[in-house]
Every structure is written in C-alpha cells, then in structure tokens.
Write an enzyme that holds these catalytic residues in place. Structure first.
Site, PDB file in Angstrom:
ATOM      1  N   ASP A 415      -0.455   7.275   4.277  1.00  0.00           N
ATOM      2  CA  ASP A 415       0.974   7.198   4.596  1.00  0.00           C
ATOM      3  C   ASP A 415       1.764   7.579   3.346  1.00  0.00           C
ATOM      4  O   ASP A 415       1.488   7.074   2.248  1.00  0.00           O
ATOM      5  CB  ASP A 415       1.327   5.776   5.035  1.00  0.00           C
ATOM      6  CG  ASP A 415       2.788   5.643   5.396  1.00  0.00           C
ATOM      7  OD1 ASP A 415       3.142   5.981   6.531  1.00  0.00           O
ATOM      8  OD2 ASP A 415       3.576   5.213   4.525  1.00  0.00           O
ATOM      9  N   ILE A 416       2.718   8.498   3.514  1.00  0.00           N
ATOM     10  CA  ILE A 416       3.523   8.939   2.369  1.00  0.00           C
ATOM     11  C   ILE A 416       4.439   7.791   1.924  1.00  0.00           C
ATOM     12  O   ILE A 416       5.131   7.173   2.756  1.00  0.00           O
ATOM     13  CB  ILE A 416       4.356  10.179   2.732  1.00  0.00           C
ATOM     14  CG1 ILE A 416       3.427  11.338   3.158  1.00  0.00           C
ATOM     15  CG2 ILE A 416       5.215  10.623   1.552  1.00  0.00           C
ATOM     16  CD1 ILE A 416       4.160  12.555   3.667  1.00  0.00           C
ATOM     17  N   GLU A 458       5.041  10.066   9.125  1.00  0.00           N
ATOM     18  CA  GLU A 458       4.504  10.516   7.844  1.00  0.00           C
ATOM     19  C   GLU A 458       3.086  10.030   7.607  1.00  0.00           C
ATOM     20  O   GLU A 458       2.612  10.007   6.476  1.00  0.00           O
ATOM     21  CB  GLU A 458       5.425  10.050   6.700  1.00  0.00           C
ATOM     22  CG  GLU A 458       5.526   8.558   6.541  1.00  0.00           C
ATOM     23  CD  GLU A 458       6.665   7.948   7.347  1.00  0.00           C
ATOM     24  OE1 GLU A 458       7.118   6.870   6.965  1.00  0.00           O
ATOM     25  OE2 GLU A 458       7.098   8.539   8.348  1.00  0.00           O
TER      26      GLU A 458
END
Length: 550
Positions: A415-416, A458
């Site tokens: 996950d960004i 994301e």
C-alpha cells in the site's frame, strides 16, 4: 517372345482393325479416375475384346501401351518412376495368367460365340479370372512395398468392382458385334462407353466435392468451439493437412496495409518460430494474392519460381495461396505447399477458399473473446490484473495445494504511504501517473516469478506460486527499495501544464503471508497478508516489510 512362339497371332488383313482398337485403348487409358489416390482406368473391356479377337500377344501389347498412356496421364514424378516397370510387369502377369487359364478351360480366340454358344461361359469366366488375379497381385504389391493391407470395403476397390461389373459385358458385346459388323462395332459400343466414363467421372467428382464440403463444415464447427487465437490457427492447419497434402503452411498477417508478416508457420509437422522476412504487397506469390485479391494454384515450381520472392523452401513444388477475407476486407494470406507436383486440384482450391472465410470468422471471434477477457481481467488504468482475476487465481492455486501439485504459495500486499497527500498536492491525474509507473516497475521486477495485480485504490498484490515465505520477504524488500529509492516523474501538474522536471518520492508498506503455514484458504491468506501490512508495517512507521505472525 515365348507368347509369340506358343500362341502366334493370325493378323493377316486386320491391320486397320488393330489400329482402330489401338485408338480405342488409347482413349480409354487417357481417362482414368483417381479414387483414394488409386487410379482406376477401364481398359478391361477393350483388352477382353482384343484378346478374344486377336489373341494373347495382341492383348498383352495393347495393355502395355494402355499402362504407359495411363502413367503419362497421371504425370508420375521422379521418385515414383519405379511404378513404370512395376505396373508393366503386373499387367503382363495378369494378361498372361488370365489367357493361360482361358486356354486351359478349352477356350479359343476368334470364334463366333453366337454360332458356338458352348464357348460363351468360358469367355464370360475370362474377365472374372482377370479381375481376381489383378486384385490379388495388387494386394501382394501393396503389402510388400507399402505395408498396407487392402480392405474389401475400401472406396477404390468398391469403385473398381462396380465399374468392372458394368464394363465386362460391354467387352463381350463389343467382341460379338465386331464379329458381325466389323469396325463399326467400335463406334456403336465406344461412343456409349465414353459417355458412361464421363458420367462416372462427373459423379465421382461431385461425390468428392460433397465430401470436401462436409469436412469443411466439420472443421468450421470445430474452429468455432475454440476461443484461443493460436489454438484456432493450429487446428485450422491440422485439419487442412488431413484434407489436402501439406508439407509447408504459412498464415501471414497484414501490417500497414502493404506488408505481410508470418503469424503461423508449420513445416513438415513442426511449428516453427515466426522469424521470416516480411513480404511487401505485390511482391512474391503472397504479395500478388494480396494485390489482386484472387487465389492462385501452381502445379509445379517451374510455374512460380520466377514470381516467388519470399521464404518458400527449395523442395516446394505445388502451391495454393488464398486471401483470408472477412466482410470484404483481407485480414491475411494463407499459403500451402507440397513437395509433390500436381498435388492440388481446382476443387481443393475452392474448398480451401471457403474454409478461409470460416477461419477469418473464427479468428475474429477468438480475438474479440481474448480482448473482452483481457478487459474483464485487467485494470483499465494500470493494465495489471484486477481483483477479480487474482481472486480466481488464488482459488486455483489453493486447489493445487490441496491436490499436491503445488507445495508453496506466498502473497505480497503493498500500500502506497500517504497517497492521499500526493493526490491533494499534485492532483488525481498525477496520482494516476504514479500508479501506472508503479505497475510498470512491479511488472518488470517480478517478470515470471509471480503475478502482479491492482488490489484496489493504491493497493497492489503479488501472488508468488512455489515461493517460500522467506523468499517472498526478500522479493518484498526488493519491491520496497525499487519504490522508495527512485523518484516518480510527473508529466502534468495540478493546473494541467507540462512539468517534465517534477520528481516525487513515495514509499510503500508491505505485508507478506504464505500458505500452507499461515492460511488454509484463499480469503485467510489475503486477510493475514493485509494484517501484516497494517499492523506490522503501517503501525510500525511505514516504508517497511512485515510478515504475518500467528
């Protein structure tokens, strides 16, 4: 010489009659039918009349002439020249043994069967002996040379039996009429027989075309059942090879409207790489077909060697080249070749042309299916696989774990970090650019080691079959460094102006779980990797890799 010595012919004053029979034998020999690749020529009735009229020697010589005419008409190739002495010996043996059997039964030549009816049944037995001996010797030769056993239900033998039953009475009638009216008998009997030969030839030709059409229909249905482009091409060539002799097969694709590139290539039963040089429009045989939109048929290399400028092998002889047309648009070119001369007929060209139309439809359907499937399985933005695909793949992999065909399975979720801040600062378009570049980095890094997918928003997921948890953690750390250590270049800023120099550094938090040690089903594996991501990585400070711990 021995035949002449023991059975000398009495031909005085019969030169014109002999010549007339010779002409009739020549005409009959030049009109063979080819059934199951076996030539059938109806000379038995003429040879029978010659034998009963002029004796054994005249019949032997005329049959030898007939065999020579037949083989010339069939255009025997160099590697089949052994058929000349073989067939000559075969027919000589049949003629000699049949004649000796006839004389042994008390038969005579030059007799009037109407005045001496006691000889009629001996004369009627002669063609039966002739036919039986012929089939026995052919069976022996086929078994000795080709290892082939002849069945009495084979089409060529049935045709030969039927035509013999029809023509042998004609031979008796010709002999009796000749004794009564002379040479005129050849016209009275010959014209109806020629008509019969034409009718039989047309009937067999129509049967053959009907058979081709039935096979073409079956091939079309089978192609329609396949939705993979490569499978459709392979099936198409395979089934064509069962209908017509094919040593080389090429399917060519059209690019930029004037260049032909190899899309499928098969040579002597082997599928080869598509590394052939492209051919331009109006260049070579395939280019000519593309330019004229018309199919071509060549019976030998001599006919096309001055035209061809493409990839054709040295031993290619016969060629069929057909445009693949769909909705009046040429989609490609099919080129088939055989190492034998005169391997193809016009009727086969017609069938291949029809099949190419069905092939074009099957290929278009397969391509549409693949495109639709790709759209349903891929993320429209990043072109990575989507959640739907990865969920199905996870279920497949767990099934393999359960049946023992797979032993290890690892899952990476990333996950960004602070991605909302990126969107707020640079805009959602720039955020999408970052997602696309991240997808490219994942694809290039993972390659064939696993399957990368966009999990949503994301979040990204990497499924790694046959990978231990320790190795997956190593991959995850490599992914984290690939994201964190290289800046992402934005092409557009929030106000829409070009900004080639804007660099953005981002990080990602990553969670890793593995089966069967961490999970018993696909949902549990995702849940545990997700827990490692948020508990072990996000809450521990982000930009790190965490593994699931029970």
């Amino acid at each position: 010489m021995l035949t002449y010595h023991f059975y000398p012919p009495d031909l005085s004053g019969q030169g014109i009659s002999l010549f007339a029979f010779f002409i009739l034998m020549f005409l009959v020999s030049s009109m063979p039918m080819v059934v199951n690749n076996t030539p059938i020529f109806l000379i038995q009735w003429v040879s029978m009349a010659v034998f009963l009229t002029f004796g054994l020697l005249a019949e032997i010589i005329m049959v030898q002439v007939g065999v020579l005419v037949l083989l010339i008409r069939l255009k025997v190739q160099k590697d089949q020249l052994f058929r000349l002495p073989l067939n000559s010996l075969l027919f000589f043996t049949v003629s000699l043994l049949s004649g000796l059997a006839y004389f042994a039964m008390g038969g005579k030549t030059g007799i009037d069967l109407i005045a001496e009816p006691q000889y009629f049944w001996v004369a009627a037995a002669y063609p039966v002996i002739h036919f039986t001996l012929n089939q026995i010797l052919i069976s022996v030769i086929q078994a000795a040379l080709y290892g082939r056993r002849i069945s009495f239900l084979e089409k060529d033998l049935i045709w030969e039996t039927v035509t013999s039953l029809i023509t042998f009475p004609i031979g008796l009638i010709l002999y009796i009429l000749y004794a009564e009216v002379g040479i005129l008998a050849l016209l009275i009997v010959g014209v109806p027989f020629v008509s019969l030969s034409i009718i039989l030839h047309l009937y067999y030709s129509s049967e053959k075309v009907i058979d081709y059409l039935q096979k073409a229909s079956e091939i079309s249905h089978k192609m329609a059942e396949h939705l993979d482009v490569n499978e459709v091409m392979e099936l198409f060539i395979l089934k064509l090879s069962e209908m017509v002799p094919v040593d080389y097969a090429y399917i060519l694709d059209i690019k930029d409207n004037d260049e032909l590139h190899s899309l499928f290539r098969k040579e002597h039963e082997l599928i080869k790489p598509n590394d052939l040089m492209p051919t331009n429009k109006n260049e070579g045989i395939s280019g000519l077909v593309l330019e004229t939109r018309k199919s071509v048929l060549f019976h030998s290399k001599r006919k096309w060697k001055n035209i061809a400028k493409e990839f054709l092998p040295e031993d290619a002889e016969s060629i069929i080249c057909v445009p693949i047309v769909r909705s009046n648009e040429i989609l490609g070119i099919l080129l088939l070749s055989s190492t034998k001369k005169r391997a193809y007929e016009k009727s086969q060209l017609m069938i291949v042309d029809i099949l190419c139309s069905h092939f074009a439809i099957a290929i278009e359907n397969a391509r549409h299916y693949e495109e639709t499937k790709a759209k349903s399985e891929r993320c429209a933005l990043t072109k990575l696989y989507n959640y739907r695909y990865i969920e199905e793949k996870l279920n497949e992999e767990f099934s393999r774990l359960q049946n023992g065909s797979r032993h290890l399975l690892s899952l990476i979720i990333l996950d960004i970090d602070h991605f909302k801040k990126v969107n707020d600062t640079y805009g959602h378009q720039s955020g999408n650019e970052i997602l696309c570049e991240l997808a490219d980095r994942l694809t290039n890094l993972i390659d064939t080691a696993g399957i990368a997918a966009r999990y949503g928003g994301e979040e990204f997921i990497v499924l790694m079959p046959d990978t231990s948890k320790e190795d997956a953690i190593g991959w995850a750390e490599l992914i984290r460094q690939t994201i964190a250590n290289r800046p992402f270049i934005l092409k557009q800023t929030i106000d829409g102006r070009s900004s080639s120099s804007t660099k953005v550094y981002i990080t990602a938090s990553i969670g890793v779980a593995a089966a069967p040690e961490d999970a018993d089903d696909s949902l549990a594996l995702i849940r545990h990797a997700d827990r490692a991501l948020y508990v072990g990585a996000k809450q521990a400070g982000r930009n790190r890799v965490a593994e699931y711990v029970k």
